[in-house]
Design a protein around this motif. Structure first.
Motif, PDB file in Angstrom:
ATOM      1  N   ASN A 171      -4.965  14.577  -6.768  1.00 44.92           N
ATOM      2  CA  ASN A 171      -5.432  13.286  -6.238  1.00 44.92           C
ATOM      3  C   ASN A 171      -5.399  12.184  -7.302  1.00 44.92           C
ATOM      4  O   ASN A 171      -6.172  11.229  -7.258  1.00 44.92           O
ATOM      5  CB  ASN A 171      -6.857  13.423  -5.670  1.00 44.92           C
ATOM      6  CG  ASN A 171      -7.204  12.286  -4.721  1.00 44.92           C
ATOM      7  OD1 ASN A 171      -6.329  11.740  -4.048  1.00 44.92           O
ATOM      8  ND2 ASN A 171      -8.471  11.916  -4.687  1.00 44.92           N
TER       9      ASN A 171
ATOM     10  N   TYR B 142      -2.949   9.361  -8.899  1.00 47.42           N
ATOM     11  CA  TYR B 142      -1.705   8.633  -8.653  1.00 47.42           C
ATOM     12  C   TYR B 142      -1.582   7.455  -9.619  1.00 47.42           C
ATOM     13  O   TYR B 142      -2.477   6.620  -9.727  1.00 47.42           O
ATOM     14  CB  TYR B 142      -1.647   8.134  -7.200  1.00 47.42           C
ATOM     15  CG  TYR B 142      -1.576   9.268  -6.214  1.00 47.42           C
ATOM     16  CD1 TYR B 142      -0.356   9.876  -5.916  1.00 47.42           C
ATOM     17  CD2 TYR B 142      -2.726   9.756  -5.610  1.00 47.42           C
ATOM     18  CE1 TYR B 142      -0.283  10.937  -5.026  1.00 47.42           C
ATOM     19  CE2 TYR B 142      -2.672  10.817  -4.717  1.00 47.42           C
ATOM     20  CZ  TYR B 142      -1.449  11.402  -4.433  1.00 47.42           C
ATOM     21  OH  TYR B 142      -1.376  12.461  -3.562  1.00 47.42           O
TER      22      TYR B 142
ATOM     23  N   LEU C   4      -1.535  12.806   5.303  1.00 46.04           N
ATOM     24  CA  LEU C   4      -1.495  11.485   4.681  1.00 46.04           C
ATOM     25  C   LEU C   4      -2.597  11.385   3.638  1.00 46.04           C
ATOM     26  O   LEU C   4      -3.775  11.602   3.936  1.00 46.04           O
ATOM     27  CB  LEU C   4      -1.673  10.414   5.756  1.00 46.04           C
ATOM     28  CG  LEU C   4      -1.260   8.979   5.409  1.00 46.04           C
ATOM     29  CD1 LEU C   4       0.233   8.909   5.118  1.00 46.04           C
ATOM     30  CD2 LEU C   4      -1.623   8.041   6.557  1.00 46.04           C
ATOM     31  N   GLN C   5      -2.237  11.053   2.405  1.00 47.32           N
ATOM     32  CA  GLN C   5      -3.204  10.975   1.309  1.00 47.32           C
ATOM     33  C   GLN C   5      -3.857   9.590   1.269  1.00 47.32           C
ATOM     34  O   GLN C   5      -3.500   8.686   2.017  1.00 47.32           O
ATOM     35  CB  GLN C   5      -2.497  11.274  -0.014  1.00 47.32           C
ATOM     36  CG  GLN C   5      -1.760  12.604  -0.031  1.00 47.32           C
ATOM     37  CD  GLN C   5      -2.659  13.794   0.219  1.00 47.32           C
ATOM     38  OE1 GLN C   5      -3.629  14.019  -0.503  1.00 47.32           O
ATOM     39  NE2 GLN C   5      -2.349  14.578   1.262  1.00 47.32           N
ATOM     40  N   ARG C   6      -4.812   9.442   0.376  1.00 44.40           N
ATOM     41  CA  ARG C   6      -5.557   8.171   0.280  1.00 44.40           C
ATOM     42  C   ARG C   6      -4.631   7.011  -0.087  1.00 44.40           C
ATOM     43  O   ARG C   6      -3.620   7.199  -0.770  1.00 44.40           O
ATOM     44  CB  ARG C   6      -6.671   8.295  -0.753  1.00 44.40           C
ATOM     45  CG  ARG C   6      -6.175   8.498  -2.175  1.00 44.40           C
ATOM     46  CD  ARG C   6      -7.353   8.602  -3.135  1.00 44.40           C
ATOM     47  NE  ARG C   6      -6.931   8.912  -4.498  1.00 44.40           N
ATOM     48  CZ  ARG C   6      -6.561   7.994  -5.386  1.00 44.40           C
ATOM     49  NH1 ARG C   6      -6.554   6.702  -5.061  1.00 44.40           N
ATOM     50  NH2 ARG C   6      -6.198   8.359  -6.610  1.00 44.40           N
ATOM     51  N   PRO C   7      -4.972   5.802   0.334  1.00 42.96           N
ATOM     52  CA  PRO C   7      -4.127   4.639   0.024  1.00 42.96           C
ATOM     53  C   PRO C   7      -4.245   4.228  -1.439  1.00 42.96           C
ATOM     54  O   PRO C   7      -5.317   4.294  -2.040  1.00 42.96           O
ATOM     55  CB  PRO C   7      -4.679   3.553   0.950  1.00 42.96           C
ATOM     56  CG  PRO C   7      -6.088   3.953   1.219  1.00 42.96           C
ATOM     57  CD  PRO C   7      -6.109   5.453   1.204  1.00 42.96           C
ATOM     58  N   VAL C   8      -3.114   3.827  -2.006  1.00 45.25           N
ATOM     59  CA  VAL C   8      -3.075   3.322  -3.381  1.00 45.25           C
ATOM     60  C   VAL C   8      -2.412   1.952  -3.343  1.00 45.25           C
ATOM     61  O   VAL C   8      -1.259   1.824  -2.904  1.00 45.25           O
ATOM     62  CB  VAL C   8      -2.278   4.271  -4.301  1.00 45.25           C
ATOM     63  CG1 VAL C   8      -2.153   3.669  -5.707  1.00 45.25           C
ATOM     64  CG2 VAL C   8      -2.938   5.638  -4.368  1.00 45.25           C
TER      65      VAL C   8
ATOM     66  N   ILE D 131       0.853  -1.186   0.000  1.00 48.99           N
ATOM     67  CA  ILE D 131       0.000   0.000   0.000  1.00 48.99           C
ATOM     68  C   ILE D 131       0.892   1.240   0.000  1.00 48.99           C
ATOM     69  O   ILE D 131       1.787   1.377   0.831  1.00 48.99           O
ATOM     70  CB  ILE D 131      -0.927   0.039   1.238  1.00 48.99           C
ATOM     71  CG1 ILE D 131      -1.847  -1.183   1.260  1.00 48.99           C
ATOM     72  CG2 ILE D 131      -1.739   1.336   1.253  1.00 48.99           C
ATOM     73  CD1 ILE D 131      -2.877  -1.198   0.148  1.00 48.99           C
ATOM     74  N   TYR D 132       0.629   2.131  -0.952  1.00 46.45           N
ATOM     75  CA  TYR D 132       1.376   3.390  -1.013  1.00 46.45           C
ATOM     76  C   TYR D 132       0.465   4.528  -0.599  1.00 46.45           C
ATOM     77  O   TYR D 132      -0.672   4.644  -1.064  1.00 46.45           O
ATOM     78  CB  TYR D 132       1.890   3.639  -2.441  1.00 46.45           C
ATOM     79  CG  TYR D 132       2.408   5.045  -2.652  1.00 46.45           C
ATOM     80  CD1 TYR D 132       3.565   5.480  -2.014  1.00 46.45           C
ATOM     81  CD2 TYR D 132       1.716   5.942  -3.464  1.00 46.45           C
ATOM     82  CE1 TYR D 132       4.034   6.776  -2.200  1.00 46.45           C
ATOM     83  CE2 TYR D 132       2.180   7.235  -3.663  1.00 46.45           C
ATOM     84  CZ  TYR D 132       3.338   7.645  -3.018  1.00 46.45           C
ATOM     85  OH  TYR D 132       3.808   8.915  -3.183  1.00 46.45           O
ATOM     86  N   ARG D 133       0.968   5.389   0.313  1.00 36.25           N
ATOM     87  CA  ARG D 133       0.226   6.571   0.730  1.00 36.25           C
ATOM     88  C   ARG D 133       1.168   7.771   0.715  1.00 36.25           C
ATOM     89  O   ARG D 133       2.139   7.822   1.467  1.00 36.25           O
ATOM     90  CB  ARG D 133      -0.382   6.396   2.120  1.00 36.25           C
ATOM     91  CG  ARG D 133      -1.365   5.242   2.229  1.00 36.25           C
ATOM     92  CD  ARG D 133      -2.135   5.278   3.524  1.00 36.25           C
ATOM     93  NE  ARG D 133      -3.115   6.373   3.557  1.00 36.25           N
ATOM     94  CZ  ARG D 133      -3.996   6.540   4.557  1.00 36.25           C
ATOM     95  NH1 ARG D 133      -3.996   5.694   5.582  1.00 36.25           N
ATOM     96  NH2 ARG D 133      -4.846   7.537   4.522  1.00 36.25           N
TER      97      ARG D 133
END
Length: 653
Positions: free
Chosen positions: A542, A544, A423-427, A414-416
């Motif tokens: 937003n 990614y 902290l941005q949304r999880p990718v 998981i990249y954030r």
């Protein structure tokens, strides 16, 4: 023969009589001479510094002693700078006869030095100005002679015996206050001892300086420590510069100051224990250096200043040999060399300052390495800059990862992103994410375009490009600011996945070390690194990864992107949230954007990455069709213009 001896004795007698006469004359007229000297100094201070110097009483004591009472120095219409109730001193008469002022003893009781700044007005500003009569000679300065002359004068003003009571130094910088109150300072028989009280807006402490000082032989060995529990806190800097720092003790040793053969040598060492520093530009946490020592050997010649390579810097178990020089014999040349002898990798990791390398905590390594850096910059020949960084390793490998587990790049994770501490949304980086795009499913045009703009030698370098570093340094020096970086895709990947975007010294140092470990231990293949890079980088607000970006801009899959679209996506990587400024109110690329596109196309063609057939794309205009279109500032067309009948002039055109 006898006649010659008699003549010599006669000359000596005459000289002794002359000295005696001068001494007697000086004794009887010295008070008048002293008053004349004080009057002259008072007038000079009034005319040149717009300040008033008053001394209520000034008299000689004995043959070489002077006693001064109630001394004040006050800049006109500003706070008093210096007040001293009583000061007694003596001078070396023989040195005075040679034109040198050399203090023998010094006694000060009840004095205050006060530095104030109210707004931009400083009560000491006049004394910082250069002397109007100072020579403006264009001749080169003899650094050795100049430094030796200054050092000698300063040390001559340090008395061999000193007794100071209640001398305070007060600083008030627009409410930021610090007071260093010397309760006692005694130098007797070369032994120094002090008692100092420190008071600021944030803390109060008692300090002590103790050791050996011999100003006439130019030697000293003093130690600075806290009488109370806890570390010594550095005053003023916490309020003025947001720099919080402290230490347990400092030791300063001056072993030798010698001038011979036109060169000045200064030898000694300085050490500090448990230095703690906290500043937002350095790191997010307290940085702690447990033990540090600098064994120095400064060399100064007629046209150079240097730290000799026999000097050493010890940082816990790390021992460096630095060489630093400034030379202006022919050209102005700066030189830096650093040598780190062979050492165990684990000793190096364990010696890193706490708080500066948080991602290395818990890391373990095997093997040994050594390192050398050679930097040379000629101001008159900037393009001849030398920057050689060389690390040699033997069986070097990471046996246990710390906080930054570089091996996670090879699996699903998981990249954030963290932007401005948020902290941005999880990718999800993996096949379970429908937007994840394997490298082979990304348009070859995009791979070529991004590599060209971000890192052309990605597949051949090991994390760093020496030539890029050199060009970056040259440009930054020329512009006198950080106007160009030398970041590779490997560095961007490490920064994004394992670090934050904070602009701190800690983050940059960690980035360099982690990139080296990643690239030189072959933890992940180049193809996998590039694949992860394409799937995590920010490509818009937003947005990614390339899977989201291709839909956001063009409503396409990454494999379907044409060359013009790929060139556009590659160009906006540095500032993806400002993509809308590339377009005019008609939705077309602005002139500067078209110039960038052509420039990139020409580079890729020259490098053989594009052919003439590839550039047929120029027959169509870049069209933003996805959700990104709502960010463009498009001009709304007037429907009446569309429905109206064209005029005759329009037909003629």
């Amino acid at each position: 023969m006898k006649s010659t001896k008699n003549k010599i004795f006669l000359i000596l007698k005459i000289l002794l009589i002359l000295v005696a006469v001068i001494a007697v004359a000086f004794y009887f007229f010295r008070d008048a001479l002293l008053k004349q000297a004080i009057a002259k100094a008072t007038v000079k201070i009034e005319l040149e510094y717009d300040s008033d110097l008053t001394i209520k009483e000034a008299v000689f004591e004995g043959f070489s002693g002077i006693s001064l009472n109630e001394i004040t120095l006050t800049p006109r219409n500003l706070d008093t700078l210096i007040t001293i109730q009583k000061m007694r001193t003596s001078v070396n008469i023989w040195q005075l006869a040679l034109g040198e002022v050399q203090l023998g003893t010094l006694e000060i009781k009840n004095g205050k030095v006060q530095l104030t700044q109210k707004g931009k007005i400083k009560n000491f500003a006049a004394f910082l100005k250069k002397d109007k009569n100072e020579s403006k000679s264009t001749d080169k300065k003899d650094y050795a002679a100049f430094a030796y002359r200054i050092i000698t004068k300063v040390l001559n003003l340090v008395p061999t015996d000193m007794d100071v009571e209640n001398l305070s130094f007060k600083l008030d910088d627009n409410g930021k206050k610090a007071t260093i109150d010397i309760k006692k300072l005694v130098l007797l028989n070369k032994v120094l001892e002090t008692s100092i009280d420190v008071q600021t807006n944030t803390f109060a402490q008692r300090w002590k300086i103790k050791g050996f000082a011999d100003p006439r032989n130019k030697k000293a060995d003093v130690r600075f420590f806290n009488l109370d529990t806890g570390a010594i806190k550095v005053p003023y800097f916490d309020e003025r510069y947001n720099l919080i720092s402290s230490f347990d003790s400092i030791r300063l040793n001056i072993d030798n100051i010698d001038k011979s053969g036109g060169e000045l040598h200064l030898d000694g060492f300085a050490s500090i224990a448990n230095l703690k520093i906290n500043h937002p530009k350095i790191a997010r946490k307290d940085v702690v250096i447990k033990n540090a020592r600098f064994d120095y050997r400064f060399l100064l010649g007629s046209n150079f200043i240097s730290i000799d390579s026999s000097s050493t810097i010890q940082l816990n178990k790390i021992k460096l040999y630095p060489y630093l020089s400034y030379d202006n014999e022919k050209d102005t040349v700066y030189r830096l060399k650093v040598a780190l002898p062979k050492m165990a990798a684990q000793d190096f990791i364990s010696s890193l300052p706490d708080g500066l390398f948080t991602n290395f905590q818990g890391m373990e390594a095997a093997g040994i390495f050594d390192y050398k850096l050679d930097f040379k910059y000629n101001v008159n020949k900037p393009n001849d800059l030398v920057f050689d960084s060389n690390l040699k390793k033997e069986n070097l490998k990471i046996t246990k990862y710390g906080k930054a587990n570089l091996n996670k790049l090879n699996g699903e994770f998981i990249y954030r992103a963290i932007i401005k501490d948020v902290l941005q949304r999880p990718v999800l980086v993996g096949n379970a994410n429908p937007n994840f795009t394997p490298l082979e499913q990304i348009s070859p045009y995009l791979r070529k375009s991004v590599l060209t703009t971000e890192d052309p030698s990605f597949f051949s370098h090991r994390g760093f490009i020496n030539e890029a570093f050199k060009q970056s340094i040259v440009k930054n020096i020329k512009t006198k600011k950080f106007s160009r970086g030398a970041s590779t895709i490997s560095m961007q990947l490490v920064k994004n996945v394992f670090l934050t975007r904070e602009k701190t010294l800690s983050r940059k140092l960690e980035e360099i070390l982690l990139v080296y470990i990643l690239e030189n231990n072959r933890i992940a293949s180049k193809e996998r690194m590039l694949e992860v890079y394409f799937n995590i980088i920010e490509w818009g607000p937003n947005i990614y990864g390339i899977g989201e970006a291709s839909q956001f801009y063009f409503q396409k899959r990454p494999s379907e992107l044409d060359l013009k679209e790929c060139l556009y996506l590659a160009r906006i990587i540095p500032s993806p949230k400002k993509f809308m400024y590339q377009f005019n109110d008609q939705g077309n690329l602005r002139d500067f954007a078209l110039q960038q596109e052509n420039f990139l196309t020409n580079i890729m063609t020259k490098r053989g990455l594009l052919t003439v057939d590839d550039t047929i794309y120029k027959q169509h205009t870049l069209h933003i069709s996805g959700p990104a279109k709502s960010y463009l500032r498009l001009k709304v067309k007037d429907s009446t213009e569309i429905d109206s009948i064209p005029s005759i002039s329009e037909f003629e055109l």
